[in-house]
Each structure stands twice: as C-alpha cells, then as structure tokens.
Design a protein around this motif. Structure first.
Motif, mmCIF file in Angstrom:
data_model
loop_
_atom_site.group_PDB
_atom_site.id
_atom_site.type_symbol
_atom_site.label_atom_id
_atom_site.label_comp_id
_atom_site.label_asym_id
_atom_site.label_seq_id
_atom_site.Cartn_x
_atom_site.Cartn_y
_atom_site.Cartn_z
ATOM 1 N N ARG A 1 -3.869 4.416 -12.412
ATOM 2 C CA ARG A 1 -3.310 3.134 -11.994
ATOM 3 C C ARG A 1 -3.806 2.749 -10.613
ATOM 4 N N LYS A 2 -3.871 1.452 -10.375
ATOM 5 C CA LYS A 2 -4.281 0.946 -9.064
ATOM 6 C C LYS A 2 -3.204 1.285 -8.043
ATOM 7 N N MET B 1 -1.846 -8.388 3.225
ATOM 8 C CA MET B 1 -2.025 -6.984 3.591
ATOM 9 C C MET B 1 -1.784 -6.096 2.372
ATOM 10 N N PRO B 2 -2.625 -5.081 2.147
ATOM 11 C CA PRO B 2 -2.418 -4.189 1.002
ATOM 12 C C PRO B 2 -1.147 -3.347 1.172
ATOM 13 N N PHE B 3 -0.428 -3.155 0.076
ATOM 14 C CA PHE B 3 0.748 -2.287 0.044
ATOM 15 C C PHE B 3 0.404 -1.088 -0.818
ATOM 16 N N MET B 4 0.453 0.124 -0.227
ATOM 17 C CA MET B 4 0.008 1.342 -0.896
ATOM 18 C C MET B 4 1.150 2.027 -1.638
ATOM 19 N N ILE B 5 0.827 2.610 -2.791
ATOM 20 C CA ILE B 5 1.782 3.413 -3.552
ATOM 21 C C ILE B 5 1.112 4.721 -3.959
ATOM 22 N N TRP B 6 1.946 5.713 -4.339
ATOM 23 C CA TRP B 6 1.436 6.936 -4.939
ATOM 24 C C TRP B 6 1.223 6.709 -6.441
ATOM 25 N N PRO B 7 0.478 7.550 -7.117
ATOM 26 C CA PRO B 7 0.260 7.372 -8.554
ATOM 27 C C PRO B 7 1.530 7.302 -9.393
ATOM 28 N N ASN B 8 2.671 7.852 -8.891
ATOM 29 C CA ASN B 8 3.915 7.763 -9.661
ATOM 30 C C ASN B 8 4.664 6.455 -9.412
ATOM 31 N N LYS C 1 -8.910 -11.830 3.349
ATOM 32 C CA LYS C 1 -9.121 -12.969 2.462
ATOM 33 C C LYS C 1 -9.437 -12.532 1.037
ATOM 34 N N GLY C 2 -9.280 -13.474 0.129
ATOM 35 C CA GLY C 2 -9.720 -13.266 -1.241
ATOM 36 C C GLY C 2 -8.748 -12.494 -2.106
ATOM 37 N N GLN C 3 -9.092 -12.396 -3.370
ATOM 38 C CA GLN C 3 -8.228 -11.768 -4.354
ATOM 39 C C GLN C 3 -8.220 -10.249 -4.244
ATOM 40 N N LYS C 4 -9.169 -9.683 -3.474
ATOM 41 C CA LYS C 4 -9.203 -8.234 -3.277
ATOM 42 C C LYS C 4 -8.782 -7.834 -1.870
ATOM 43 N N GLY C 5 -8.380 -8.800 -1.052
ATOM 44 C CA GLY C 5 -7.862 -8.458 0.268
ATOM 45 C C GLY C 5 -8.899 -8.256 1.340
ATOM 46 N N GLY C 6 -10.145 -8.727 1.130
ATOM 47 C CA GLY C 6 -11.175 -8.660 2.146
ATOM 48 C C GLY C 6 -11.466 -7.242 2.606
ATOM 49 N N SER C 7 -11.742 -7.098 3.919
ATOM 50 C CA SER C 7 -12.100 -5.788 4.478
ATOM 51 C C SER C 7 -10.938 -4.801 4.374
ATOM 52 N N MET C 8 -9.697 -5.302 4.588
ATOM 53 C CA MET C 8 -8.550 -4.395 4.472
ATOM 54 C C MET C 8 -8.382 -3.916 3.030
ATOM 55 N N GLY C 9 -8.695 -4.778 2.097
ATOM 56 C CA GLY C 9 -8.651 -4.368 0.692
ATOM 57 C C GLY C 9 -9.665 -3.276 0.393
ATOM 58 N N GLU C 10 -10.837 -3.344 1.051
ATOM 59 C CA GLU C 10 -11.839 -2.297 0.871
ATOM 60 C C GLU C 10 -11.332 -0.963 1.420
ATOM 61 N N TYR C 11 -10.675 -1.010 2.583
ATOM 62 C CA TYR C 11 -10.081 0.205 3.140
ATOM 63 C C TYR C 11 -9.062 0.789 2.152
ATOM 64 N N LEU D 1 -8.579 9.030 -2.099
ATOM 65 C CA LEU D 1 -8.099 10.249 -1.458
ATOM 66 C C LEU D 1 -6.644 10.522 -1.824
ATOM 67 N N LEU D 2 -5.810 9.476 -1.791
ATOM 68 C CA LEU D 2 -4.389 9.649 -2.127
ATOM 69 C C LEU D 2 -4.223 10.146 -3.563
ATOM 70 N N ARG D 3 -5.062 9.652 -4.453
ATOM 71 C CA ARG D 3 -4.977 10.072 -5.856
ATOM 72 C C ARG D 3 -5.258 11.578 -5.999
ATOM 73 N N LYS D 4 -6.247 12.062 -5.255
ATOM 74 C CA LYS D 4 -6.591 13.483 -5.337
ATOM 75 C C LYS D 4 -5.509 14.348 -4.683
ATOM 76 N N CYS D 5 -4.965 13.863 -3.554
ATOM 77 C CA CYS D 5 -3.879 14.605 -2.904
ATOM 78 C C CYS D 5 -2.667 14.698 -3.828
ATOM 79 N N TYR D 6 -2.346 13.627 -4.522
ATOM 80 C CA TYR D 6 -1.211 13.621 -5.454
ATOM 81 C C TYR D 6 -1.461 14.583 -6.611
#
Length: 477
Positions: free
Chosen positions: A7-8, A35-42, A70-80, A87-92
């Motif tokens: 999942r994204k 701004m992107p909002f991060m979640i864990w895979p669960n 900007k944009g539908q992917k959140g621009g540079s912050m979306g790339e981050y 990395l978060l997916r592998k840590c989980y």
C-alpha cells in the motif's frame, strides 16, 4: 499481510495549516498545503515520518517558499515521501524502529532496491544507479533527523551506527559566484559517478510518435488528445505536471490574443509561480478543436451533471483530469507503437526545446566555440531572460549542459534567418506540412489535403508576421 507491504504510505493533505510559533499570547500557523502525511503499512500514522515531513517545510528549495508541494504527487516533498516510504516499509517488515537501524542492515536495504526488477520487464532492474543513490541520500537525511531527535547527533556519521560521510561540492550561482554545498554519502552507494541525463528528443522521433498516433487502434478522442500532448510538449518545453495542469481557459485566452502566449504553472519555484510561453496559431487551432469537439463530447457524456473542473486533458472513461503519470504512460505507449527502442519520455521534449533555443542563439550571433558562447551569454542578459521566461527555470549548471548539447547538435545545422521566433515558426510549419504529407500518403482524400494545407498556410503566415513583430520589438529595446 501482502496488501500492507504494497500500500502507498503517504497521502497529500490538501489545504492545510500547521503550527508555526507562539508569541505574545498569540498562536501563529504556517501554510502546509499538500504536505505528505506518512503512515506505516498497517495504516497507523507514522509519527517520526510526519515530524520529518514538517522539518522539510523549513528547507530551502529552488523557490523562496521552500520545497515544492505542487501537483498531484506533492512536488519535491512528495518525492521525499515516496523515497522515505521504501525505507519505512522495510523497517516495518523487519520490525525495526528507525533509531535501531545499523550500518549492515542499511547496506542490505540499499542492495535490495538495487536488485529490484521492473514489473514490466523482469530482465531489467527497476531503478537506475542514479535513482538508487538518490533514494539512499533521502534515507540518510531522514536517519540524520531521527538521530538528532533522539539526542544522538552522531547517529549518521563516519563512526556512527550508520557510517556515512559528508562530501562537499561546488555549484555556481546565476551571477557566477561559487556556492559550497555538502551532502551525505554511504559506502553502499559505490564509487561516485556522473549523473545520467536524458538526451533531447529528435525531430525524427517526434515524427515517429505522430505516425504512431495515426496507426494505433485507439478511439478518436484518445488520438486527438495524444496529438495535443505532442504539440504542447514540443512547442512549450513544459514539464509533465505543468502540461497536466493546463486549463481550458488558458487556451481560450491565448486564442483571443494578437500575439498568443500560453500560461503554464511553473514547478520548482515558489508556490503560485507561472510563466507565459509564446505559442503558434497552428498549434492553437488543434487545441481549440479538441476543446470544442472531442473534450466537450466526453464531458457531456461521462461527466454529466457535474461541474466542469476546467482541466484541458481529461480521461476518456471518467472525464477527470489526467495525471502526470497518465501522460507519461501515453508517451511510452506511443514509443512502443512506433517501435522506438531507445528511451523516449515527456521530459526529453523539454531538453529539445531549450537546446534549440541555444542553437538559434549561437547561429544568430555566428559563434564558433563554447567559450565565445559563454562570453556572449554574459553580454546578452536579454537572451537569458527570454529563455528563463519561456522555460521557467535555468541555473548556471543547466545552462552549461545545454551549451554542450547545442554545439554537439550544431554540426550540419544550417540557418539563414536571424530571428529566433521566425526560425521556430518556420520549423513548426515544415513539421505540420510533413505530417499532412504523411496523411496524404496514408490515404487522406486529395481535396481534404488541399483544404487543410490552405488553412495551415494561412495560420503559418500569421505566425510568421507575429514572429517578425516580436523580433522588431526586441531589437528596439
């Protein structure tokens, strides 16, 4: 469990404000829209990831307001966020808190993403080496933030849990001054290497893509939409998201102008930045037909009863705005239909657009080598201002790149007309004329060919006159 690992891991918050500071009994907020909002895979919120995202709000980007969102992917912050998600997916998966990560495991993770295979072709890797290193640099930046948050400032350092080192490089600013910057690197990245940059798309490749539109077995709407994409990428040098953000009103306003210019959002600059790019009447005619015929039919059929969002490019099945990713898929589909084995993507049109501007400047001033060109650029701020106004961004580093491309492509290039605008208008006419000839050879009735040729010549003459007036105006100033 499998869905948790695929999942994204981030979504964009839309219009949003976050805490800034508290002063004199007053709470102040700051804009954090998109701004992107991060979640864990669960599905649970990732506190450490979201704190890192908030820290990026203060990071300087290419514009005055920090990293682009900007944009539908959140621009540079979306790339981050996208790179951090890996990395978060592998840590989980391995039940690891990021602060407990060790150098050996970090190296294993880098090797994992280096060996990942493409979902389209398992015989090739998913990421280029440049992409692997870019992802790894984001991981190091995030882990450095984690270490500081936990009071372990040397968590990412030559002797730290993550054994990274700092390297310096010199970048030149637009005024020619050297700027000294640093970045973190890691032994798992391998030896330093030159970053691969895409070549400009060639005229032959563009003609092949146009021919692919005609022979592909797609609905008429899709064919016209793809033709409009090729026109806009070729004539404006726009980025994918800039073209995806184009509005119908932008085209209609350009149609009303004596000297047509098309408004485009400008990415990688301050929020709300935009630019106006001269556009040819021959291209506007195609865009107008798409709006009044193909797009109108789709919106009335599949978007019935809903207020028109106003975006130029829309889906044939839903009527919703087309994403930048969908536009990339369209270009890639045409590449396959055309049988082009080399890389062809939307951004290569931008490289060609800027390279051609430099080539015309070289010929116009009869420059014979790159040193002459660099000196001429210093003496011609008008040209640089014009290029920047059309492209939306040009650093001294990218200027150097296009100087090299321009002289590389200059061999055998003949030019007898001094006006940059007029040369571009003539190139546009000959391109359209060649496309008409191809249609005639493929079975277009002669009467239709003659009719369309007359319309093309009329529109081209208008473009030629506008180009002459623009050149005359620049000469006077």
């Amino acid at each position: 469990m499998n869905s948790r690992l695929t999942r994204k891991l981030y979504s964009l918050l839309g219009e949003f404000k976050t805490f800034s500071h508290f002063s004199v009994d007053r709470l102040s907020t700051r804009d954090a829209t998109n701004m992107p909002f991060m979640i864990w895979p669960n599905g649970s919120p990732c506190l450490i990831g979201n704190l890192y995202m908030q820290s990026l709000l203060s990071r300087k980007g290419r514009g005055k307001q920090g990293l682009s969102r900007k944009g539908q992917k959140g621009g540079s912050m979306g790339e981050y966020a996208s790179k951090l998600s890996q990395l978060l997916r592998k840590c989980y998966r391995d039940s690891l808190d990021p602060i407990t990560l060790q150098d050996g495991k970090f190296t294993d993770y880098i090797d994992e993403i280096r060996k990942e295979t493409s979902s389209f072709n398992p015989a090739v890797t998913k990421k280029s080496e440049t992409s692997v290193v870019a992802t790894g640099k984001v991981w190091l930046d995030f882990l450095g933030f984690v270490g500081r948050l936990y009071g372990i400032p040397n968590f990412v350092s030559p002797e730290g849990s993550i054994r990274a080192r700092e390297e310096k490089y010199v970048a030149a600013s637009r005024n020619g001054r050297n700027i000294y910057r640093t970045y973190l690197t890691h032994h798992s990245f391998g030896e330093s290497h030159r970053e691969h940059r895409r070549n400009p798309i060639t005229k032959e490749q563009i003609q092949q893509l146009k021919a692919a539109i005609r022979k592909d077995k797609s609905p008429a709407f899709v064919k016209v939409r793809r033709a409009c994409m090729i026109e806009l990428f070729s004539d404006t040098g726009g980025r994918r998201t800039e073209v995806a953000n184009l509005k119908v009103d932008d085209v209609l306003r350009a149609l009303e102008m004596e000297h047509p210019v098309l408004r485009l959002d400008t990415l990688k600059q301050a929020e709300g930045a935009e630019r106006y790019v001269p556009v040819f009447s021959t291209a506007l005619k195609k865009l107008k037909q798409y709006i009044e015929v193909e797009r109108r039919k789709i919106m009335r059929t599949v978007y019935k009863g809903v207020k028109d969002h106003g975006y130029f490019f829309v889906s044939a099945t839903t009527g919703r705005p087309l994403t930048s990713g969908a536009i990339s898929n369209e270009i890639n589909h045409l590449r396959k239909v055309a049988g082009i084995e080399s890389q062809v993507c939307a951004h290569m049109f931008r490289h060609a657009f800027i390279t051609n501007l430099f080539i015309r400047f070289i010929k116009r001033h009869q420059l014979t080598n790159e040193d002459d060109f660099r000196r001429a650029l210093l003496d011609s701020q008008t040209f640089l201002a014009e290029v920047i106004s059309w492209t939306g961004h040009l650093t001294s580093q990218s200027a150097e790149y296009y100087i090299n491309l321009a002289f590389r492509d200059l061999a055998g290039y003949t030019e007898t007309v001094s006006s940059v605008h007029l040369v571009m208008a003539m190139d546009k006419y000959f391109s359209e004329e060649n496309e008409l000839l191809a249609l005639l050879e493929e079975g277009m009735p002669v009467t239709e060919y003659i009719q369309r040729l007359k319309v093309l010549q009329k529109m081209a003459n208008k473009d030629f006159e506008i180009a002459r007036q623009r050149e005359s105006s620049l000469t006077r100033t």
